[in-house]
Design an enzyme around this catalytic site. Sequence first.
Site, PDB file in Angstrom:
ATOM      1  N   SER A 167      44.318  37.972  33.757  1.00 54.65           N
ATOM      2  CA  SER A 167      44.738  39.233  33.127  1.00 54.65           C
ATOM      3  C   SER A 167      46.228  39.447  33.370  1.00 54.65           C
ATOM      4  O   SER A 167      46.820  38.815  34.263  1.00 54.65           O
ATOM      5  CB  SER A 167      43.928  40.369  33.750  1.00 54.65           C
ATOM      6  OG  SER A 167      44.434  41.616  33.334  1.00 54.65           O
ATOM      7  N   TYR A 180      41.175  45.607  40.745  1.00 53.34           N
ATOM      8  CA  TYR A 180      41.117  44.719  39.573  1.00 53.34           C
ATOM      9  C   TYR A 180      42.353  43.814  39.539  1.00 53.34           C
ATOM     10  O   TYR A 180      42.260  42.623  39.229  1.00 53.34           O
ATOM     11  CB  TYR A 180      41.001  45.580  38.319  1.00 53.34           C
ATOM     12  CG  TYR A 180      40.747  44.829  37.029  1.00 53.34           C
ATOM     13  CD1 TYR A 180      39.734  43.878  36.919  1.00 53.34           C
ATOM     14  CD2 TYR A 180      41.508  45.097  35.888  1.00 53.34           C
ATOM     15  CE1 TYR A 180      39.496  43.212  35.720  1.00 53.34           C
ATOM     16  CE2 TYR A 180      41.276  44.441  34.687  1.00 53.34           C
ATOM     17  CZ  TYR A 180      40.277  43.499  34.610  1.00 53.34           C
ATOM     18  OH  TYR A 180      40.048  42.845  33.415  1.00 53.34           O
TER      19      TYR A 180
HETATM   20  P1  NAD Z   1      33.113  43.373  28.207  1.00 53.39           P
HETATM   21  O1  NAD Z   1      32.738  44.467  29.139  1.00 53.39           O
HETATM   22  O2  NAD Z   1      32.916  43.579  26.745  1.00 53.39           O
HETATM   23  O3  NAD Z   1      32.375  42.034  28.658  1.00 53.39           O
HETATM   24  C1  NAD Z   1      32.053  41.736  29.978  1.00 53.39           C
HETATM   25  C2  NAD Z   1      30.617  41.225  29.987  1.00 53.39           C
HETATM   26  O4  NAD Z   1      30.316  40.769  31.310  1.00 53.39           O
HETATM   27  C3  NAD Z   1      29.593  42.304  29.649  1.00 53.39           C
HETATM   28  O5  NAD Z   1      28.783  41.898  28.563  1.00 53.39           O
HETATM   29  C4  NAD Z   1      28.777  42.458  30.930  1.00 53.39           C
HETATM   30  O6  NAD Z   1      27.400  42.738  30.710  1.00 53.39           O
HETATM   31  C5  NAD Z   1      28.970  41.101  31.572  1.00 53.39           C
HETATM   32  N1  NAD Z   1      28.725  41.157  33.014  1.00 53.39           N
HETATM   33  C6  NAD Z   1      29.122  42.112  33.894  1.00 53.39           C
HETATM   34  N2  NAD Z   1      28.658  41.846  35.119  1.00 53.39           N
HETATM   35  C7  NAD Z   1      27.957  40.683  35.033  1.00 53.39           C
HETATM   36  C8  NAD Z   1      27.226  39.904  35.966  1.00 53.39           C
HETATM   37  N3  NAD Z   1      27.138  40.250  37.254  1.00 53.39           N
HETATM   38  N4  NAD Z   1      26.618  38.783  35.517  1.00 53.39           N
HETATM   39  C9  NAD Z   1      26.689  38.424  34.221  1.00 53.39           C
HETATM   40  N5  NAD Z   1      27.365  39.124  33.288  1.00 53.39           N
HETATM   41  C10 NAD Z   1      28.004  40.242  33.687  1.00 53.39           C
HETATM   42  O7  NAD Z   1      34.644  43.047  28.538  1.00 53.39           O
HETATM   43  P2  NAD Z   1      35.740  42.190  27.791  1.00 53.39           P
HETATM   44  O8  NAD Z   1      36.901  43.097  27.592  1.00 53.39           O
HETATM   45  O9  NAD Z   1      35.210  41.410  26.652  1.00 53.39           O
HETATM   46  O10 NAD Z   1      36.192  41.231  28.988  1.00 53.39           O
HETATM   47  C11 NAD Z   1      35.866  39.868  29.111  1.00 53.39           C
HETATM   48  C12 NAD Z   1      36.751  39.285  30.189  1.00 53.39           C
HETATM   49  O11 NAD Z   1      38.133  39.428  29.830  1.00 53.39           O
HETATM   50  C13 NAD Z   1      36.622  39.991  31.563  1.00 53.39           C
HETATM   51  O12 NAD Z   1      36.762  39.036  32.588  1.00 53.39           O
HETATM   52  C14 NAD Z   1      37.809  40.935  31.575  1.00 53.39           C
HETATM   53  O13 NAD Z   1      38.170  41.260  32.889  1.00 53.39           O
HETATM   54  C15 NAD Z   1      38.835  40.078  30.867  1.00 53.39           C
HETATM   55  N6  NAD Z   1      39.986  40.773  30.284  1.00 53.39           N
HETATM   56  C16 NAD Z   1      39.833  41.714  29.318  1.00 53.39           C
HETATM   57  C17 NAD Z   1      40.962  42.313  28.771  1.00 53.39           C
HETATM   58  C18 NAD Z   1      40.862  43.366  27.704  1.00 53.39           C
HETATM   59  O14 NAD Z   1      41.905  43.908  27.327  1.00 53.39           O
HETATM   60  N7  NAD Z   1      39.684  43.675  27.203  1.00 53.39           N
HETATM   61  C19 NAD Z   1      42.233  41.949  29.202  1.00 53.39           C
HETATM   62  C20 NAD Z   1      42.348  40.970  30.184  1.00 53.39           C
HETATM   63  C21 NAD Z   1      41.226  40.384  30.716  1.00 53.39           C
END
Ligand code: NAD
Length: 283
Positions: A167, A180
């Site tokens: 991130s 985070y």
């Molecule tokens: P999201 O919440 O849509 O997806 C995360 C998924 O992880 C969810 O479906 C959730 O059910 C699953 N999850 C949570 N705990 C879990 C566990 N213990 N076991 C299995 N599955 C689990 O979020 P997203 O925005 O699509 O993020 C995906 C990745 O990208 C994450 O690692 C997030 O930190 C990272 N990220 C997101 C952004 C952003 O702007 N959205 C930016 C940088 C990094």
Amino acid sequence: MNIMKDINDLTGKVAVITGGGGVLCKAFGKTLARYGAKVALLDLNAEAAESGAQEIIAEGGEAIGVAVNVLQGDSLKLAHQKVLEALGPCDILINGAGGNHPKGTTTKEYLLKEHLEDDSLTTFFDLDPDGIQFVFNLNFLGTFLPTREFAKDMVDRERGTIINISSMNAFRPLTKIPAYSGAKSSVSNFTQWLAVHFSRVGIRVNALAPGFFLTEQNRRLLTQEDGSLTARGNTIIAHTPLQRFGTPEDLDGTLLWLCGSGSAFVTGVVIPVDGGFSAFSGV
Ligand code: NAD
């Protein structure tokens, strides 16, 4: 010969994507399936994983949805068996499960002395160690444990690629979210460590560092109910030279490149896909 098509071709490869029921990782699954990969979407939310798999199948791809808790070894073992039976050994692992927790988040960007008198605020001194622990577990152990499970398939065949999800806050911490930020920083660090450790067994390890993408986790932080930006949303756009949030498709090119043979000599890197956010000093 279409060289680009060959470089991105993933025909027959098995891609395991944790967090595969979420916004970004479901989109990753769809993209990899379009380039020929057989996709396993693994998620704590079994319904989201299954419906994502059905969406891929409806587009003509091959996919399964599997319930998993990335923090539990037994659950990962069971999921691994299901993937082996349905699709075969893992060639591509995307460690996408991750996120923040309100208990690891301060209300304000900066501490002022008077905040200590205001019970409605979560100051640094109110941060709950359980919340901090949750975030470190989910992001770091949630990357380490699936790797421990699925990378065995790769060692056996001396080939494979792992993509972790870091991130922006791993480069410089964002205000309010110390847990985070620290946890994603540990994901970047682990990416480099693992790239070196696995270099003699044919496994490449890299990370994507997405900028700001509107997803369920951050929608309420970045936009109001009417869709207009919050103060934090405005600050982000003001610090993003390309002047918008990312869309999941913005990650496709880098994702495909990291999965395919075009990046055969690339390991141990954390690639920002951020509209320039990490390059801009704000001045
Ligand atoms: P999201 O919440 O849509 O997806 C995360 C998924 O992880 C969810 O479906 C959730 O059910 C699953 N999850 C949570 N705990 C879990 C566990 N213990 N076991 C299995 N599955 C689990 O979020 P997203 O925005 O699509 O993020 C995906 C990745 O990208 C994450 O690692 C997030 O930190 C990272 N990220 C997101 C952004 C952003 O702007 N959205 C930016 C940088 C990094």
